[in-house]
Write a protein that holds these residues in place. Structure first.
Motif, mmCIF file in Angstrom:
data_model
loop_
_atom_site.group_PDB
_atom_site.id
_atom_site.type_symbol
_atom_site.label_atom_id
_atom_site.label_comp_id
_atom_site.label_asym_id
_atom_site.label_seq_id
_atom_site.Cartn_x
_atom_site.Cartn_y
_atom_site.Cartn_z
ATOM 1 N N LYS A 1 0.845 -1.209 -0.280
ATOM 2 C CA LYS A 1 0.039 -0.005 -0.007
ATOM 3 C C LYS A 1 0.626 1.227 -0.023
ATOM 4 O O LYS A 1 1.901 1.339 0.646
ATOM 5 C CB LYS A 1 -0.934 0.027 1.364
ATOM 6 N N GLU B 1 -0.174 5.319 0.604
ATOM 7 C CA GLU B 1 -1.154 6.123 1.037
ATOM 8 C C GLU B 1 -0.719 7.426 1.310
ATOM 9 O O GLU B 1 0.283 7.656 2.147
ATOM 10 C CB GLU B 1 -1.940 5.504 2.251
ATOM 11 N N GLN C 1 3.218 6.572 -7.228
ATOM 12 C CA GLN C 1 2.018 5.899 -7.682
ATOM 13 C C GLN C 1 2.457 5.443 -9.233
ATOM 14 O O GLN C 1 1.995 4.431 -9.407
ATOM 15 C CB GLN C 1 0.922 7.088 -7.682
ATOM 16 N N SER D 1 -0.630 -4.345 -8.234
ATOM 17 C CA SER D 1 -1.660 -4.960 -7.289
ATOM 18 C C SER D 1 -1.502 -4.036 -5.988
ATOM 19 O O SER D 1 -2.035 -4.019 -4.771
ATOM 20 C CB SER D 1 -1.325 -6.314 -6.766
ATOM 21 N N ILE D 2 -0.512 -3.157 -6.097
ATOM 22 C CA ILE D 2 -0.204 -2.147 -4.992
ATOM 23 C C ILE D 2 -1.715 -1.226 -5.034
ATOM 24 O O ILE D 2 -2.072 -0.666 -5.811
ATOM 25 C CB ILE D 2 0.879 -1.056 -5.195
ATOM 26 N N LEU D 3 -2.121 -0.979 -3.726
ATOM 27 C CA LEU D 3 -3.153 -0.194 -3.194
ATOM 28 C C LEU D 3 -2.591 1.225 -3.091
ATOM 29 O O LEU D 3 -1.814 1.556 -2.185
ATOM 30 C CB LEU D 3 -3.745 -0.697 -1.794
ATOM 31 N N VAL D 4 -3.391 2.016 -3.871
ATOM 32 C CA VAL D 4 -2.794 3.511 -3.860
ATOM 33 C C VAL D 4 -3.883 4.245 -3.614
ATOM 34 O O VAL D 4 -5.115 4.179 -3.908
ATOM 35 C CB VAL D 4 -2.276 4.158 -5.105
ATOM 36 N N ASN D 5 -3.694 4.839 -2.193
ATOM 37 C CA ASN D 5 -4.865 5.796 -1.723
ATOM 38 C C ASN D 5 -4.449 7.140 -1.177
ATOM 39 O O ASN D 5 -3.352 7.494 -0.650
ATOM 40 C CB ASN D 5 -5.343 5.071 -0.149
#
Length: 179
Positions: free
Chosen positions: A94, A96, A159, A168-172
């Motif tokens: 992740k 973030e 990002q 598959s990296i969650l970017v928030n």
């Protein structure tokens, strides 16, 4: 290593922080010239010296030849740790951007980053204490060291490279609401 993106702290922020620490140190040491108890003067000088030390440390870290972070094909190199830690893109879970008390921060959460047993013991012990008994490696890029545009560029580069090397990296991205 192609597409290496190096992250250095903002020189302007380093200068401003150093000057503020020096001014606080001088103001606190100014108690020496007032008529007060000796113990108060000693404490004031001690705290003033702490501010001078903080100014020195800030100036030295701000003028380091080595970047704080490097984003490249290998992953994220965290030079703020000793020894430097390279976190491969495949291990990043992740990325973030979140608001903290006074500034924005970029948090990067990864797993399985430690190779040798000696490093494993030190890093895992530190992580278990600071991450609620979860053995993850986290990198916190504090927005206090960067100007706003530079900080947003860092997040955009993370990002861009993160999605390119590990989709598959969650970017928030959480932005503060304007009041």
């Amino acid at each position: 290593m192609k597409e290496a993106y190096e992250v250095y702290p903002s020189r302007l922020r380093v200068y401003m922080t150093t000057i503020v620490f020096i001014l606080f140190g001088l103001a606190i040491c100014g108690v020496v010239f007032t008529s007060t108890w000796l113990i108060m003067k000693i404490l004031a000088v001690a705290f003033g010296l702490l501010f001078f030390y903080a100014a020195f440390e800030t100036a030295v870290k701000g003028h380091a030849k080595r970047p704080d972070y490097i984003f490249d094909d290998q992953g994220i190199t965290d030079n703020t740790q000793e020894p430097a830690v390279v976190v491969p893109w495949a291990d990043i879970l992740k990325i973030e951007m979140t608001p903290n008390n006074a500034v924005m921060q970029i948090g990067i959460l990864a797993r399985k980053t430690v190779i040798s047993q000696d490093e494993k013991n030190v890093v895992l012990t530190r992580n278990l204490v600071s991450n609620g008994n979860m053995a993850f490696y986290s990198i916190m890029i504090d927005g206090f060291k960067f100007r706003q545009k530079q900080f947003l560029n860092i997040f955009e580069e993370l990002q861009r490279q993160g999605v390119k090397h590990n989709p598959s990296i969650l970017v928030n991205k959480v932005l503060e609401k304007k009041r």
